[in-house]
Motif scaffolding. Structure first.
Motif, short mmCIF file in Angstrom:
data_model
loop_
_atom_site.label_atom_id
_atom_site.label_comp_id
_atom_site.label_asym_id
_atom_site.label_seq_id
_atom_site.Cartn_x
_atom_site.Cartn_y
_atom_site.Cartn_z
N SER A 148 32.80 25.14 -1.73
CA SER A 148 34.14 25.03 -1.50
C SER A 148 34.38 24.44 -0.14
O SER A 148 33.38 24.09 0.71
CB SER A 148 34.06 26.63 -1.18
N PRO A 149 35.45 24.40 0.28
CA PRO A 149 35.84 23.82 1.63
C PRO A 149 35.13 24.34 2.89
O PRO A 149 34.76 24.05 3.66
CB PRO A 149 37.48 23.97 1.84
N ALA A 150 34.77 26.24 2.42
CA ALA A 150 34.26 26.78 3.47
C ALA A 150 32.80 26.27 3.64
O ALA A 150 32.02 26.18 4.69
CB ALA A 150 34.48 28.33 3.11
N ASP A 151 32.12 25.98 2.38
CA ASP A 151 30.70 25.46 2.11
C ASP A 151 30.76 24.23 3.08
O ASP A 151 29.65 23.98 3.69
CB ASP A 151 30.28 25.39 0.75
N PHE A 152 31.52 23.53 2.60
CA PHE A 152 31.48 22.13 3.31
C PHE A 152 31.54 22.12 4.94
O PHE A 152 30.91 21.31 5.53
CB PHE A 152 32.66 21.02 2.88
N ASN A 174 18.02 21.28 -1.38
CA ASN A 174 18.90 21.68 -2.46
C ASN A 174 19.73 22.53 -1.99
O ASN A 174 21.17 22.26 -2.39
CB ASN A 174 17.95 22.18 -3.50
N ALA A 175 19.54 23.47 -1.01
CA ALA A 175 20.69 24.39 -0.71
C ALA A 175 21.58 23.76 0.19
O ALA A 175 23.00 24.02 0.26
CB ALA A 175 19.94 25.55 0.31
N ILE A 176 21.31 22.75 1.09
CA ILE A 176 22.10 21.91 1.82
C ILE A 176 23.05 21.27 0.95
O ILE A 176 24.34 21.05 1.18
CB ILE A 176 21.21 20.92 2.67
N ALA A 177 22.60 20.73 -0.19
CA ALA A 177 23.45 19.69 -1.00
C ALA A 177 24.43 20.48 -1.86
O ALA A 177 25.39 20.13 -1.96
CB ALA A 177 22.53 19.15 -2.22
N ARG A 178 24.06 21.73 -1.87
CA ARG A 178 25.05 22.72 -2.58
C ARG A 178 26.35 22.96 -1.77
O ARG A 178 27.32 23.10 -2.14
CB ARG A 178 24.48 24.24 -2.86
N LEU A 179 25.93 22.98 -0.39
CA LEU A 179 26.99 23.02 0.55
C LEU A 179 28.08 22.22 0.29
O LEU A 179 29.43 22.20 0.31
CB LEU A 179 26.36 23.28 1.98
N TRP A 180 27.66 20.88 0.33
CA TRP A 180 28.63 19.75 0.30
C TRP A 180 29.38 19.54 -0.91
O TRP A 180 30.31 18.87 -1.11
CB TRP A 180 27.95 18.45 1.15
N ARG A 181 28.67 20.05 -1.96
CA ARG A 181 29.55 20.12 -3.38
C ARG A 181 30.26 21.25 -3.51
O ARG A 181 30.90 21.47 -4.39
CB ARG A 181 28.24 20.20 -4.42
N LEU A 213 28.89 20.59 7.93
CA LEU A 213 29.29 19.92 8.90
C LEU A 213 28.64 20.46 10.20
O LEU A 213 28.27 20.34 11.03
CB LEU A 213 30.66 19.69 9.07
N GLU A 214 28.98 21.90 10.18
CA GLU A 214 28.32 22.73 11.21
C GLU A 214 26.82 22.53 11.34
O GLU A 214 26.30 22.63 12.60
CB GLU A 214 28.76 24.34 11.29
N GLN A 215 26.32 22.18 10.13
CA GLN A 215 24.78 22.08 10.42
C GLN A 215 24.41 20.89 11.12
O GLN A 215 23.78 20.75 11.96
CB GLN A 215 24.12 22.02 8.89
#
Lengths: 263, 171
Positions: A145-149, A136-143, A153-155
């Motif tokens: 901000s650009p920095a989160d996205f 769920n934490a990973i999914a929040r990253l791709w949804r 990608l860095e993961q």
């Protein structure tokens, strides 16, 4: 590229050759190549570190086993234990003996209860919930901000977190396909490759067709090839294999196949 | 040589590798792919560099092997002269340069990149990368005599192809 140099002979051909003018490498392509080399070196370091950790762990295990083996076993103390006779629990209800139907239903209920506790025991609830929370934490990253996205990608770029980051895509219907396609043109070479790998993991006929269109329009062509080469879909694989022996795309397709296998 | 030093050497030689690949292939995009293939090979074969030759020679040998792998089976489709001219346009050019000499330079580059692969390898290494005959022979795994003969044939072929353009040049 201009190569002015003095002729050292009287042959005019040397002067002509000195005037040769090729296209200079662009800053963008130089940056991409440098990024590619740094990525290759970094992956080599990661695999070296993994190997070193594995070797160290093996040494610790071997030493530990040796210590255990060389210890003298404790003296065996023989104790006679008189176990009480087993208590037989009768299934008989007070009042009357159970009917055959009652016995069948009773035994079926006992079996069902035993099966239920077995399946609960096989998956420790603590571990399942931790995995779900992590994805769920990973999914929040791709949804996000650009920095989160970019962090997502860095993961994928990090070999230690890649599998978990890709696995998170398997358990959602809200796939970040459009963002990943845009990320195929990211300024960072390693993140372009991450986006390509993620798209390959998502796969599917519609996405495959879209990647093929990008190749034929020369739009992030190399990254689109890496995405297809990373895909398990038959159409994607067939396209890449055909391109690898074609006159137009042989080099770039083969390079993409190599890049996808480095993951 | 330790691995970190090797990595830094490769990184510092990337611009030279790119220029060399462009001269070999005549096309910047194909050159980029060629250098990427070469980087992967260099990464795997780093221990084969023992300092017996110049690092440039070692790296160029890898690029040439990748070039041969790609193009021995299928000769490269050399970009048309117009595309070569477009690619060679540099916004930092001195506008005072005559367009005729710029055009001639592009024609020379185009003709060099059209040479048969072996002649192209020898000529580019000796004339543009300024390797000696011995270094070129080592890089291409040829005898020195073979290198001299190939260079001679390459020069004669270029002379025939360039002479008509020289006659047409404006002074």
């Amino acid at each position: 590229m201009n190569e002015p140099r003095e002729s050292i002979s009287n042959d005019p051909l040397d002067q002509w050759l000195a005037e040769a003018r090729w296209a200079a490498p662009t800053a963008e392509s130089s940056r991409r190549l440098r990024g590619a080399w740094l990525e290759i070196s970094r992956r080599r370091l990661s695999s070296w570190r993994r190997g070193a950790v594995a070797a160290a762990a093996m040494i610790v295990v071997v030493v530990g086993v040796w210590f255990v083996i060389r210890e003298e076993p404790p003296a065996v103390v023989q104790i006679a234990i008189e176990s009480p006779p087993a208590k037989v629990v009768s299934a008989q209800l007070p009042g009357r003996a159970p009917t055959a139907r009652e016995l069948v239903l009773f035994n079926a209920a006992v079996r069902k209860k035993a099966k239920g506790s077995e399946s609960m025991a096989s998956t420790p609830p603590q571990v399942v919930s931790q995995t779900v929370v992590s994805e769920n934490a990973i999914a929040r990253l791709w949804r996000g901000s650009p920095a989160d996205f970019q962090r997502y990608l860095e993961q994928i770029a990090n070999s230690e977190t890649r599998q978990r980051a890709l696995h998170a895509l398997d358990n959602t219907t809200d796939l970040p396909t459009e963002r990943l396609i845009q990320a195929l043109a990211h300024p960072r070479a390693d993140l372009r490759v991450s986006a390509a790998i993620a798209l390959g993991h998502i796969d599917g006929p519609v996405l495959t067709k879209r990647l093929i269109d990008m190749i034929e329009r020369d739009q992030s062509r190399r990254e689109a090839f890496i995405a297809l080469a990373s895909s398990r879909g038959r159409e994607a694989q067939r396209y890449v294999q055909t391109a690898a022996v074609s006159e137009q795309y042989a080099g770039i397709a083969r390079s993409a196949i190599i890049a996808s296998t480095l993951q | 040589m330790d691995r970190n030093t090797f990595d830094r050497l490769v990184e510092s030689h990337l611009p030279a590798a790119q220029r060399f690949a462009i001269r070999l292939t005549g096309d910047p995009h194909t050159a980029d792919d060629l250098v990427q293939d070469a980087l992967l090979k260099a990464h795997r074969a780093w221990q084969s560099f023992r300092g017996e030759s110049r690092f440039t020679t070692w790296l160029f040998r890898i690029i040439i092997n990748c070039f041969r792998d790609r193009f021995d089976a299928r000769p490269p489709e050399v970009a048309s002269l117009q595309l070569a001219r477009d690619a060679a346009t540099n916004p930092n050019d001195d506008p005072a340069r005559t367009s005729a000499s710029k055009e001639f330079g592009e024609i020379v580059a185009y003709e060099v990149s059209r040479l048969p692969p072996r002649q192209r390898e020898v000529l580019v290494l000796i004339v543009y990368e300024q390797l000696s005959i011995a270094e070129t022979a080592s890089a291409l795994e040829l005898s020195e005599q073979n290198v001299r003969t190939t260079l001679h044939h390459a020069r004669e072929r270029l002379r025939q192809r360039l002479e008509p353009h020289v006659r047409d040049r404006k002074p």
